[in-house]
Design an enzyme around this catalytic site. Structure first.
Site, PDB file in Angstrom:
ATOM      1  N   ARG A 177     -19.456  26.803 -25.285  1.00  0.00           N
ATOM      2  CA  ARG A 177     -18.907  25.699 -26.104  1.00  0.00           C
ATOM      3  C   ARG A 177     -17.393  25.575 -25.956  1.00  0.00           C
ATOM      4  O   ARG A 177     -16.857  24.464 -25.964  1.00  0.00           O
ATOM      5  CB  ARG A 177     -19.317  25.882 -27.566  1.00  0.00           C
ATOM      6  CG  ARG A 177     -20.778  25.464 -27.805  1.00  0.00           C
ATOM      7  CD  ARG A 177     -21.210  25.799 -29.189  1.00  0.00           C
ATOM      8  NE  ARG A 177     -22.519  25.262 -29.534  1.00  0.00           N
ATOM      9  CZ  ARG A 177     -23.298  25.796 -30.467  1.00  0.00           C
ATOM     10  NH1 ARG A 177     -22.920  26.873 -31.117  1.00  0.00           N
ATOM     11  NH2 ARG A 177     -24.462  25.248 -30.745  1.00  0.00           N
ATOM     12  N   TYR A 205     -34.830  18.782 -35.797  1.00  0.00           N
ATOM     13  CA  TYR A 205     -33.716  19.104 -36.694  1.00  0.00           C
ATOM     14  C   TYR A 205     -34.065  18.832 -38.159  1.00  0.00           C
ATOM     15  O   TYR A 205     -33.172  18.620 -38.975  1.00  0.00           O
ATOM     16  CB  TYR A 205     -32.474  18.307 -36.288  1.00  0.00           C
ATOM     17  CG  TYR A 205     -31.728  18.896 -35.094  1.00  0.00           C
ATOM     18  CD1 TYR A 205     -31.068  20.121 -35.198  1.00  0.00           C
ATOM     19  CD2 TYR A 205     -31.657  18.217 -33.887  1.00  0.00           C
ATOM     20  CE1 TYR A 205     -30.369  20.657 -34.129  1.00  0.00           C
ATOM     21  CE2 TYR A 205     -30.950  18.742 -32.801  1.00  0.00           C
ATOM     22  CZ  TYR A 205     -30.302  19.969 -32.935  1.00  0.00           C
ATOM     23  OH  TYR A 205     -29.606  20.497 -31.869  1.00  0.00           O
ATOM     24  N   ASN A 241     -21.660  19.323 -28.946  1.00  0.00           N
ATOM     25  CA  ASN A 241     -21.206  20.696 -28.674  1.00  0.00           C
ATOM     26  C   ASN A 241     -21.975  21.372 -27.542  1.00  0.00           C
ATOM     27  O   ASN A 241     -22.173  22.581 -27.543  1.00  0.00           O
ATOM     28  CB  ASN A 241     -21.209  21.531 -29.962  1.00  0.00           C
ATOM     29  CG  ASN A 241     -22.579  21.664 -30.581  1.00  0.00           C
ATOM     30  OD1 ASN A 241     -23.527  21.029 -30.132  1.00  0.00           O
ATOM     31  ND2 ASN A 241     -22.696  22.486 -31.597  1.00  0.00           N
ATOM     32  N   PHE A 251     -24.712  14.543 -41.739  1.00  0.00           N
ATOM     33  CA  PHE A 251     -24.595  14.290 -40.300  1.00  0.00           C
ATOM     34  C   PHE A 251     -25.945  14.122 -39.603  1.00  0.00           C
ATOM     35  O   PHE A 251     -26.003  14.010 -38.381  1.00  0.00           O
ATOM     36  CB  PHE A 251     -23.794  15.404 -39.623  1.00  0.00           C
ATOM     37  CG  PHE A 251     -24.357  16.800 -39.823  1.00  0.00           C
ATOM     38  CD1 PHE A 251     -25.374  17.290 -39.017  1.00  0.00           C
ATOM     39  CD2 PHE A 251     -23.844  17.624 -40.814  1.00  0.00           C
ATOM     40  CE1 PHE A 251     -25.890  18.570 -39.188  1.00  0.00           C
ATOM     41  CE2 PHE A 251     -24.356  18.913 -41.008  1.00  0.00           C
ATOM     42  CZ  PHE A 251     -25.379  19.377 -40.196  1.00  0.00           C
ATOM     43  N   THR A 269     -20.350  27.091 -33.420  1.00  0.00           N
ATOM     44  CA  THR A 269     -20.875  25.715 -33.443  1.00  0.00           C
ATOM     45  C   THR A 269     -19.769  24.700 -33.189  1.00  0.00           C
ATOM     46  O   THR A 269     -19.944  23.746 -32.428  1.00  0.00           O
ATOM     47  CB  THR A 269     -21.519  25.427 -34.823  1.00  0.00           C
ATOM     48  OG1 THR A 269     -22.468  26.456 -35.091  1.00  0.00           O
ATOM     49  CG2 THR A 269     -22.210  24.082 -34.840  1.00  0.00           C
ATOM     50  N   HIS A 309     -27.432  24.098 -27.699  1.00  0.00           N
ATOM     51  CA  HIS A 309     -28.026  24.570 -28.950  1.00  0.00           C
ATOM     52  C   HIS A 309     -28.545  25.982 -28.739  1.00  0.00           C
ATOM     53  O   HIS A 309     -28.940  26.346 -27.629  1.00  0.00           O
ATOM     54  CB  HIS A 309     -29.202  23.652 -29.350  1.00  0.00           C
ATOM     55  CG  HIS A 309     -30.060  24.225 -30.442  1.00  0.00           C
ATOM     56  ND1 HIS A 309     -29.695  24.173 -31.766  1.00  0.00           N
ATOM     57  CD2 HIS A 309     -31.243  24.893 -30.396  1.00  0.00           C
ATOM     58  CE1 HIS A 309     -30.637  24.778 -32.496  1.00  0.00           C
ATOM     59  NE2 HIS A 309     -31.584  25.222 -31.684  1.00  0.00           N
ATOM     60  N   ARG A 331     -26.359  33.379 -28.823  1.00  0.00           N
ATOM     61  CA  ARG A 331     -25.344  32.825 -29.721  1.00  0.00           C
ATOM     62  C   ARG A 331     -23.952  33.332 -29.327  1.00  0.00           C
ATOM     63  O   ARG A 331     -22.972  32.592 -29.430  1.00  0.00           O
ATOM     64  CB  ARG A 331     -25.680  33.159 -31.181  1.00  0.00           C
ATOM     65  CG  ARG A 331     -26.876  32.332 -31.657  1.00  0.00           C
ATOM     66  CD  ARG A 331     -27.293  32.661 -33.059  1.00  0.00           C
ATOM     67  NE  ARG A 331     -26.422  32.109 -34.067  1.00  0.00           N
ATOM     68  CZ  ARG A 331     -26.404  30.844 -34.466  1.00  0.00           C
ATOM     69  NH1 ARG A 331     -27.236  29.967 -33.906  1.00  0.00           N
ATOM     70  NH2 ARG A 331     -25.610  30.437 -35.422  1.00  0.00           N
TER      71      ARG A 331
HETATM   72  P1  CMP Z   1     -26.824  22.942 -33.271  1.00  0.00           P
HETATM   73  O1  CMP Z   1     -26.627  24.379 -32.968  1.00  0.00           O
HETATM   74  O2  CMP Z   1     -27.630  22.138 -32.316  1.00  0.00           O
HETATM   75  O3  CMP Z   1     -27.503  22.809 -34.714  1.00  0.00           O
HETATM   76  C1  CMP Z   1     -27.294  21.711 -35.571  1.00  0.00           C
HETATM   77  C2  CMP Z   1     -26.233  20.803 -35.060  1.00  0.00           C
HETATM   78  O4  CMP Z   1     -25.690  19.927 -36.013  1.00  0.00           O
HETATM   79  C3  CMP Z   1     -25.055  21.619 -34.588  1.00  0.00           C
HETATM   80  O5  CMP Z   1     -25.386  22.275 -33.394  1.00  0.00           O
HETATM   81  C4  CMP Z   1     -23.948  20.590 -34.512  1.00  0.00           C
HETATM   82  O6  CMP Z   1     -23.904  19.940 -33.253  1.00  0.00           O
HETATM   83  C5  CMP Z   1     -24.396  19.578 -35.551  1.00  0.00           C
HETATM   84  N1  CMP Z   1     -23.488  19.595 -36.688  1.00  0.00           N
HETATM   85  C6  CMP Z   1     -23.277  20.593 -37.545  1.00  0.00           C
HETATM   86  N2  CMP Z   1     -22.379  20.223 -38.473  1.00  0.00           N
HETATM   87  C7  CMP Z   1     -22.027  18.948 -38.184  1.00  0.00           C
HETATM   88  C8  CMP Z   1     -21.122  18.030 -38.758  1.00  0.00           C
HETATM   89  N3  CMP Z   1     -20.413  18.334 -39.861  1.00  0.00           N
HETATM   90  N4  CMP Z   1     -21.013  16.816 -38.195  1.00  0.00           N
HETATM   91  C9  CMP Z   1     -21.744  16.504 -37.099  1.00  0.00           C
HETATM   92  N5  CMP Z   1     -22.614  17.352 -36.495  1.00  0.00           N
HETATM   93  C10 CMP Z   1     -22.738  18.561 -37.036  1.00  0.00           C
END
Ligand code: CMP
Length: 141
Positions: free
Chosen positions: A103, A50, A113, A58, A92, A116, A86
């Site tokens: 989701r 990440y 969530n 976050f 998300t 990914h 997606r």
């Molecule tokens: P993902 O698709 O795995 O890609 C990045 C991840 O960051 C996303 O899913 C969320 O789970 C997480 N994410 C994005 N925005 C936030 C936020 N504001 N607070 C916490 N987690 C976040």
């Protein structure tokens, strides 16, 4: 355009006993599973994966969560795989996810969530390569 994408069944979905249900959704949506492995990411791996979010507020919460328990990483194949996956997983934030998406049905919050999905073909290839070697990707064509 490639026909591959990268997916993770996240620690919340595994802990909540939803691994098989998510797997079913993958197959029902006609994805081929090129590879799958159950693993527990180290914090370092989560931070590397990440890395693009390193400056986001976050980042700590995200990487701590992603290394908190088992997850399943998958390489998936289907025509137009990135967009198709997606659509299958939904927005998300599960509050914004459409009915019938993974989701909507299994995620509990924005941070936890359930799954990914890669956001572009370029990132799909990078993300697959982060966890799999080419010889681990099994095409049945
Ligand atoms: P993902 O698709 O795995 O890609 C990045 C991840 O960051 C996303 O899913 C969320 O789970 C997480 N994410 C994005 N925005 C936030 C936020 N504001 N607070 C916490 N987690 C976040």
């Amino acid at each position: 355009m490639t026909n591959r994408t990268f997916a993770i069944i996240k620690p919340d979905a595994i802990k909540n006993g939803n691994t098989g249900k998510v797997y079913d959704r993958i197959l029902q949506a006609d994805f081929k599973i090129l590879s799958a492995k159950l693993m527990k990411m180290t914090l370092k791996q989560a931070e590397g994966f990440y890395g693009v979010h390193r400056e986001r507020p976050f980042f700590g919460e995200l990487t701590t969560f992603m290394s908190s328990g088992a997850c399943m990483v998958l390489a998936l194949e289907k025509e137009n795989a990135v967009a198709e996956w997606r659509e299958t997983i939904g927005a998300t934030n599960p509050k914004d996810a459409e009915d019938g998406t993974i989701r909507k049905d299994f995620a509990t919050s924005l941070g936890e969530n359930a799954v990914h999905g890669s956001d572009s073909d370029e990132n799909a290839e990078k993300e697959i390569a982060f966890f799999f070697s080419e010889s681990e990707l099994i095409s049945n064509k």
